[in-house]
Design a protein around this motif. Structure first.
Motif, PDB file in Angstrom:
ATOM      1  N   TRP A 235      31.597  28.305  52.738  1.00 18.40           N
ATOM      2  CA  TRP A 235      31.597  29.218  51.601  1.00 18.40           C
ATOM      3  C   TRP A 235      30.216  29.823  51.382  1.00 18.40           C
ATOM      4  CZ3 TRP A 235      35.856  30.494  48.651  1.00 18.40           C
ATOM      5  CH2 TRP A 235      36.996  29.720  48.828  1.00 18.40           C
ATOM      6  N   GLY A 236      30.217  31.058  50.895  1.00 14.83           N
ATOM      7  CA  GLY A 236      28.979  31.653  50.442  1.00 14.83           C
ATOM      8  C   GLY A 236      28.647  31.202  49.036  1.00 14.83           C
ATOM      9  N   GLN A 237      27.505  31.666  48.535  1.00 10.63           N
ATOM     10  CA  GLN A 237      27.026  31.222  47.226  1.00 10.63           C
ATOM     11  C   GLN A 237      27.604  32.060  46.089  1.00 10.63           C
ATOM     12  OE1 GLN A 237      25.376  33.229  49.186  1.00 10.63           O
ATOM     13  NE2 GLN A 237      24.682  34.886  47.833  1.00 10.63           N
ATOM     14  N   GLY A 238      28.214  33.177  46.422  1.00 14.86           N
ATOM     15  CA  GLY A 238      28.834  34.025  45.409  1.00 14.86           C
ATOM     16  C   GLY A 238      27.948  35.183  44.985  1.00 14.86           C
ATOM     17  N   THR A 239      28.593  36.274  44.614  1.00 11.20           N
ATOM     18  CA  THR A 239      27.882  37.448  44.097  1.00 11.20           C
ATOM     19  C   THR A 239      28.654  37.968  42.885  1.00 11.20           C
ATOM     20  OG1 THR A 239      26.929  39.609  44.671  1.00 11.20           O
ATOM     21  CG2 THR A 239      29.062  39.081  45.653  1.00 11.20           C
TER      22      THR A 239
ATOM     23  N   THR B 255      36.173  41.880  37.024  1.00  6.13           N
ATOM     24  CA  THR B 255      34.910  41.192  36.783  1.00  6.13           C
ATOM     25  C   THR B 255      35.035  39.713  37.128  1.00  6.13           C
ATOM     26  OG1 THR B 255      34.239  42.726  35.040  1.00  6.13           O
ATOM     27  CG2 THR B 255      33.245  40.529  35.007  1.00  6.13           C
ATOM     28  N   ALA B 256      34.143  39.240  37.991  1.00  5.38           N
ATOM     29  CA  ALA B 256      34.191  37.855  38.460  1.00  5.38           C
ATOM     30  C   ALA B 256      33.015  37.613  39.401  1.00  5.38           C
ATOM     31  CB  ALA B 256      35.497  37.571  39.191  1.00  5.38           C
ATOM     32  N   VAL B 257      32.837  36.347  39.763  1.00  6.99           N
ATOM     33  CA  VAL B 257      31.959  36.016  40.879  1.00  6.99           C
ATOM     34  C   VAL B 257      32.818  36.042  42.141  1.00  6.99           C
ATOM     35  CG1 VAL B 257      30.431  34.311  41.912  1.00  6.99           C
ATOM     36  CG2 VAL B 257      30.464  34.610  39.417  1.00  6.99           C
ATOM     37  N   TYR B 258      32.374  36.781  43.116  1.00  7.15           N
ATOM     38  CA  TYR B 258      33.114  36.925  44.374  1.00  7.15           C
ATOM     39  C   TYR B 258      32.470  36.053  45.448  1.00  7.15           C
ATOM     40  CZ  TYR B 258      35.924  40.710  42.511  1.00  7.15           C
ATOM     41  OH  TYR B 258      36.834  41.447  41.773  1.00  7.15           O
ATOM     42  N   TYR B 259      33.307  35.271  46.105  1.00  6.16           N
ATOM     43  CA  TYR B 259      32.864  34.359  47.152  1.00  6.16           C
ATOM     44  C   TYR B 259      33.533  34.727  48.473  1.00  6.16           C
ATOM     45  CZ  TYR B 259      31.620  31.317  43.189  1.00  6.16           C
ATOM     46  OH  TYR B 259      31.098  30.792  42.037  1.00  6.16           O
TER      47      TYR B 259
ATOM     48  N   GLY C 274      27.027  42.927  45.222  1.00  7.49           N
ATOM     49  CA  GLY C 274      27.560  42.861  43.872  1.00  7.49           C
ATOM     50  C   GLY C 274      26.689  43.645  42.896  1.00  7.49           C
ATOM     51  N   GLY C 275      27.177  43.753  41.654  1.00  2.00           N
ATOM     52  CA  GLY C 275      26.408  44.447  40.636  1.00  2.00           C
ATOM     53  C   GLY C 275      27.267  44.899  39.489  1.00  2.00           C
ATOM     54  N   LEU C 276      26.690  45.792  38.693  1.00  2.00           N
ATOM     55  CA  LEU C 276      27.369  46.347  37.531  1.00  2.00           C
ATOM     56  C   LEU C 276      27.885  47.744  37.877  1.00  2.00           C
ATOM     57  CD1 LEU C 276      28.059  46.384  34.475  1.00  2.00           C
ATOM     58  CD2 LEU C 276      25.734  47.269  34.094  1.00  2.00           C
ATOM     59  N   VAL C 277      29.150  47.990  37.566  1.00  2.00           N
ATOM     60  CA  VAL C 277      29.749  49.292  37.854  1.00  2.00           C
ATOM     61  C   VAL C 277      30.677  49.662  36.716  1.00  2.00           C
ATOM     62  CG1 VAL C 277      31.653  48.280  39.167  1.00  2.00           C
ATOM     63  CG2 VAL C 277      30.939  50.633  39.637  1.00  2.00           C
ATOM     64  N   GLN C 278      30.817  50.960  36.488  1.00  2.00           N
ATOM     65  CA  GLN C 278      31.719  51.427  35.446  1.00  2.00           C
ATOM     66  C   GLN C 278      33.167  51.382  35.918  1.00  2.00           C
ATOM     67  OE1 GLN C 278      30.390  55.332  34.241  1.00  2.00           O
ATOM     68  NE2 GLN C 278      28.834  54.475  32.874  1.00  2.00           N
TER      69      GLN C 278
ATOM     70  N   MET D 116      38.566  35.015  57.901  1.00  2.00           N
ATOM     71  CA  MET D 116      37.540  35.185  56.873  1.00  2.00           C
ATOM     72  C   MET D 116      38.227  35.720  55.628  1.00  2.00           C
ATOM     73  SD  MET D 116      34.465  36.836  59.172  1.00  2.00           S
ATOM     74  CE  MET D 116      33.099  36.211  58.178  1.00  2.00           C
ATOM     75  N   GLY D 117      37.611  35.502  54.479  1.00  2.00           N
ATOM     76  CA  GLY D 117      38.266  35.943  53.261  1.00  2.00           C
ATOM     77  C   GLY D 117      37.324  36.100  52.094  1.00  2.00           C
ATOM     78  N   TRP D 118      37.856  36.736  51.070  1.00  2.00           N
ATOM     79  CA  TRP D 118      37.148  36.902  49.806  1.00  2.00           C
ATOM     80  C   TRP D 118      37.978  36.272  48.696  1.00  2.00           C
ATOM     81  CZ3 TRP D 118      32.276  38.644  49.275  1.00  2.00           C
ATOM     82  CH2 TRP D 118      31.723  39.366  50.334  1.00  2.00           C
ATOM     83  N   TYR D 119      37.313  35.527  47.851  1.00  2.00           N
ATOM     84  CA  TYR D 119      37.909  34.923  46.670  1.00  2.00           C
ATOM     85  C   TYR D 119      37.091  35.362  45.463  1.00  2.00           C
ATOM     86  CZ  TYR D 119      40.644  31.712  49.584  1.00  2.00           C
ATOM     87  OH  TYR D 119      41.542  31.178  50.477  1.00  2.00           O
ATOM     88  N   ARG D 120      37.655  35.184  44.279  1.00  2.00           N
ATOM     89  CA  ARG D 120      36.901  35.476  43.071  1.00  2.00           C
ATOM     90  C   ARG D 120      37.246  34.473  41.981  1.00  2.00           C
ATOM     91  NH1 ARG D 120      39.717  41.253  41.292  1.00  2.00           N
ATOM     92  NH2 ARG D 120      41.746  40.391  40.604  1.00  2.00           N
ATOM     93  N   GLN D 121      36.305  34.296  41.085  1.00  2.00           N
ATOM     94  CA  GLN D 121      36.506  33.381  39.963  1.00  2.00           C
ATOM     95  C   GLN D 121      35.928  34.008  38.711  1.00  2.00           C
ATOM     96  OE1 GLN D 121      35.030  29.371  40.516  1.00  2.00           O
ATOM     97  NE2 GLN D 121      36.427  28.592  38.971  1.00  2.00           N
ATOM     98  N   ALA D 122      36.808  34.284  37.766  1.00  2.00           N
ATOM     99  CA  ALA D 122      36.398  34.816  36.475  1.00  2.00           C
ATOM    100  C   ALA D 122      36.140  33.649  35.521  1.00  2.00           C
ATOM    101  CB  ALA D 122      37.479  35.731  35.919  1.00  2.00           C
ATOM    102  N   PRO D 123      35.362  33.871  34.470  1.00  2.39           N
ATOM    103  CA  PRO D 123      35.066  32.795  33.515  1.00  2.39           C
ATOM    104  C   PRO D 123      36.338  32.192  32.941  1.00  2.39           C
ATOM    105  CG  PRO D 123      33.617  34.640  33.137  1.00  2.39           C
ATOM    106  CD  PRO D 123      34.625  35.101  34.144  1.00  2.39           C
ATOM    107  N   GLY D 124      36.430  30.873  33.001  1.00  2.00           N
ATOM    108  CA  GLY D 124      37.571  30.176  32.442  1.00  2.00           C
ATOM    109  C   GLY D 124      38.832  30.223  33.286  1.00  2.00           C
ATOM    110  N   LYS D 125      38.729  30.789  34.487  1.00  2.00           N
ATOM    111  CA  LYS D 125      39.894  30.893  35.352  1.00  2.00           C
ATOM    112  C   LYS D 125      39.651  30.188  36.678  1.00  2.00           C
ATOM    113  CE  LYS D 125      41.743  35.196  33.449  1.00  2.00           C
ATOM    114  NZ  LYS D 125      42.279  36.551  33.793  1.00  2.00           N
TER     115      LYS D 125
END
Length: 121
Positions: free
Chosen positions: A111-115, A90-94, A9-13, A34-43
């Motif tokens: 589950w992983g801890q998220g990135t 933009t989100a935390v990806y798990y 993970g990180g910051l990207v344009q 296996m899978g990837w999930y994401r959680q954005a703030p407030g969602k």
């Protein structure tokens, strides 16, 4: 015990790319989906992409054509290649995995801890 550790993970344009990795380790006899999930703030957490043990994939409509999920069964690792990134990605990806820890056991979800992925100029 089973551990899933994400990285990449990180910051990207906007328009940029990132590749996430998730390695499973510990008492693993077999891994199913296996899978990837994401959680954005407030969602709520949402599915981004999933992959079965034989490589069948599914994607959220919002990422189709931009993200690619893959896995290396020998390394117990799942990847998420993210291209043409948008601010709304933009989100935390798990990552998660359905893991059997012993023969004749049952699959349990870990589950992983998220990135954090941040898409911003």
């Amino acid at each position: 015990q089973v551990q899933l550790v994400e990285s990449g993970g990180g910051l990207v344009q906007p328009g940029g790319s990132l590749r996430l990795s998730c390695a499973a380790s510990g008492s693993i006899f077999s891994i199913n989906a296996m899978g990837w999930y994401r959680q954005a703030p407030g969602k709520q957490r949402e599915l981004v992409a999933g992959i079965t043990s034989v490589g069948s994939t599914n994607y959220a409509d919002s990422v189709k054509g931009r993200f690619t999920i893959s896995r290396d069964n020998a390394k117990n690792t799942v990847y998420l290649q993210m291209n043409s990134l948008k601010p709304e990605d933009t989100a935390v990806y798990y990552c998660n995995a359905q893991v059997m820890t012993a023969p004749m056991g049952v699959f349990r979800i870990y589950w992983g801890q998220g990135t954090q992925v941040t898409v911003s100029s």
